[in-house]
Write an enzyme that holds these catalytic residues in place. Structure first.
Site, PDB file in Angstrom:
ATOM      1  N   VAL A   1       2.609 -69.752 -42.562  1.00 29.48           N
ATOM      2  CA  VAL A   1       1.892 -70.780 -43.313  1.00 29.48           C
ATOM      3  C   VAL A   1       2.307 -72.165 -42.842  1.00 29.48           C
ATOM      4  O   VAL A   1       1.475 -73.064 -42.675  1.00 29.48           O
ATOM      5  CB  VAL A   1       2.126 -70.617 -44.822  1.00 29.48           C
ATOM      6  CG1 VAL A   1       1.358 -71.686 -45.595  1.00 29.48           C
ATOM      7  CG2 VAL A   1       1.699 -69.234 -45.295  1.00 29.48           C
ATOM      8  N   ASP A   2       3.598 -72.360 -42.598  1.00 31.69           N
ATOM      9  CA  ASP A   2       4.063 -73.643 -42.083  1.00 31.69           C
ATOM     10  C   ASP A   2       3.462 -73.939 -40.713  1.00 31.69           C
ATOM     11  O   ASP A   2       3.106 -75.082 -40.408  1.00 31.69           O
ATOM     12  CB  ASP A   2       5.593 -73.643 -41.983  1.00 31.69           C
ATOM     13  CG  ASP A   2       6.265 -73.894 -43.314  1.00 31.69           C
ATOM     14  OD1 ASP A   2       5.664 -74.565 -44.168  1.00 31.69           O
ATOM     15  OD2 ASP A   2       7.399 -73.427 -43.507  1.00 31.69           O
ATOM     16  N   VAL A   3       3.371 -72.915 -39.868  1.00 26.20           N
ATOM     17  CA  VAL A   3       2.781 -73.118 -38.547  1.00 26.20           C
ATOM     18  C   VAL A   3       1.310 -73.495 -38.674  1.00 26.20           C
ATOM     19  O   VAL A   3       0.824 -74.430 -38.010  1.00 26.20           O
ATOM     20  CB  VAL A   3       2.955 -71.860 -37.677  1.00 26.20           C
ATOM     21  CG1 VAL A   3       2.206 -72.004 -36.360  1.00 26.20           C
ATOM     22  CG2 VAL A   3       4.435 -71.586 -37.422  1.00 26.20           C
TER      23      VAL A   3
ATOM     24  N   GLY B   1       1.086 -77.036 -39.833  1.00 27.67           N
ATOM     25  CA  GLY B   1       1.381 -77.956 -38.750  1.00 27.67           C
ATOM     26  C   GLY B   1       0.205 -78.136 -37.804  1.00 27.67           C
ATOM     27  O   GLY B   1      -0.075 -79.248 -37.349  1.00 27.67           O
TER      28      GLY B   1
END
Length: 373
Positions: A168-170, A173
């Site tokens: 999810v962070d990727v 980003g």
């Protein structure tokens, strides 16, 4: 030729993964990125180890912080706040992922900076937006759970599973990078900066793609299916003589070729398997038939024969095997970045290939300057 984002100045207040991943993309494309870190400890991921390299630097921190400079500022200190504001009003892009409202307390939110820097592109990354979810903590594991990803990941009869990386962070980003680049294009034609808001929950929902549209368009709530696909068969791991084979058969031609290689071409003409829809309806029977045939040989042997007739197939690599495959294919997945002491650090290269202005690799992830409280 200069890289595409040369001469752009980015002030990076973000920590952990989503924000630093976005600013590293900008740095790889030539922007000058200054990372703002708190005194003594710096970015949280500096302490997320093991593993670490032979210099003691956490490999988690290294993954998303190359090509950056760093400055230590205590944003609760008025003099450091003034220094940060000075830098922000001179920047082209500001990226932050603090709890909503905190940058306003520091005098560093978009509304306070924009009058002094009308062309500023200000990207805020939150867990759940600036409204009713503003107070909720935005950790990737939590988003994977609340956002539905864990409900469709794992064995059918097992517990919900997270993905093996902070996906999810990727995604956030990457969405942040796209939003920033779109805002840059708008500024080029109008001179106007703007705010870019990214929240992890919406990024995950968008990243659910076909699983999301199954719900929004057809009211279907998907569940865990292990390695099987809800709309394609065979598209899963299947047992061979020595382990598992990955099959990703996306059309009827590929299925006919698969059956021919397996020695039973008539299987492709059987009523229950002749179309993808029929194979999906009869996936368990299909799995039984395929594994009966596949267990006669090893996964590697089947891979060679199936690949030769353009049937997507392969073995399950570990990460070392994945990098070795990329090397074998000439993709050059690893780059060496110089440290100040003359040594280098090896990191995964940026996957963007530009014919005229490719990504640049100027420097290793920075060490934290010595500071005192």
């Amino acid at each position: 030729m200069a890289p595409p984002l040369a001469n752009l100045r980015v002030l990076d207040f973000s920590r952990i993964l989503a924000g630093p991943f976005a600013t590293m993309q900008l740095a790889d494309l030539g922007a000058t990125v200054t990372k703002v870190e708190r005194p003594v400890t710096g970015d949280d991921t500096r302490t997320w180890k093991p593993p670490h390299d032979d210099h003691g630097q956490a490999t988690y921190f290294q993954a998303v912080n190359r090509n950056k400079n760093t400055i230590v500022l205590d944003l609760t200190d008025p003099s450091d706040q003034a220094r940060a504001r000075e830098m922000a009003t001179a920047a082209d892009i500001v990226v932050e992922n603090f709890r909503p409202g905190l940058m306003a307390d520091f005098g560093l939110d978009y509304h306070q900076l924009q009058p002094e820097n009308p062309g500023l592109i200000y990207c805020s990354i939150t867990g759940f937006g600036h409204g009713a979810g503003a107070a909720l903590p935005g950790y990737d594991l939590l988003i994977q759970a609340l956002g539905g990803l864990m409900s469709i990941t794992g064995a059918r009869d097992g517990e919900p599973q997270k993905v093996g990386v902070a996906l999810v962070d990727v995604l956030a980003g990457l969405f942040a990078t796209s939003g920033i680049l779109a805002a840059l294009h708008h500024r080029t034609t109008t001179g106007e900066g703007q705010r870019v808001d990214i929240d992890l929950l919406t990024c995950l929902l968008a990243g659910l793609v076909n699983q999301a549209s199954a719900y929004t368009s057809a009211g279907v709530v998907s569940t865990r299916m292990g390695n099987q696909h809800p709309s394609i068969a065979p598209y899963e791991l299947l047992a061979c003589a020595d382990g598992e084979l990955v099959l990703a058969v996306g059309n009827d031609r590929q299925f006919a070729s698969l059956c021919k290689v397996l020695g039973e071409p008539g299987l492709a003409a059987a009523q229950q398997f002749s179309t993808n829809s029929s194979r999906v309806r009869n996936r368990q029977q299909l799995r039984t038939e395929l594994e009966r045939l596949l267990t006669a040989r090893t996964a590697a042997e089947w891979t060679d024969d199936l690949t030769a007739v353009r049937v997507p197939a392969g073995v399950v690599n570990d990460i070392a095997g994945a990098f070795a495959l990329a090397e074998k294919l000439g993709l050059e997945p690893i780059v060496e970045l110089p440290r100040d002491d003359g040594t280098t650090v090896s990191l995964c290269r940026n996957p963007i290939n530009l014919s005229l202005t490719p990504p640049v690799y100027r420097s290793a992830p920075p060490d934290l300057p010595n500071t005192e409280l």
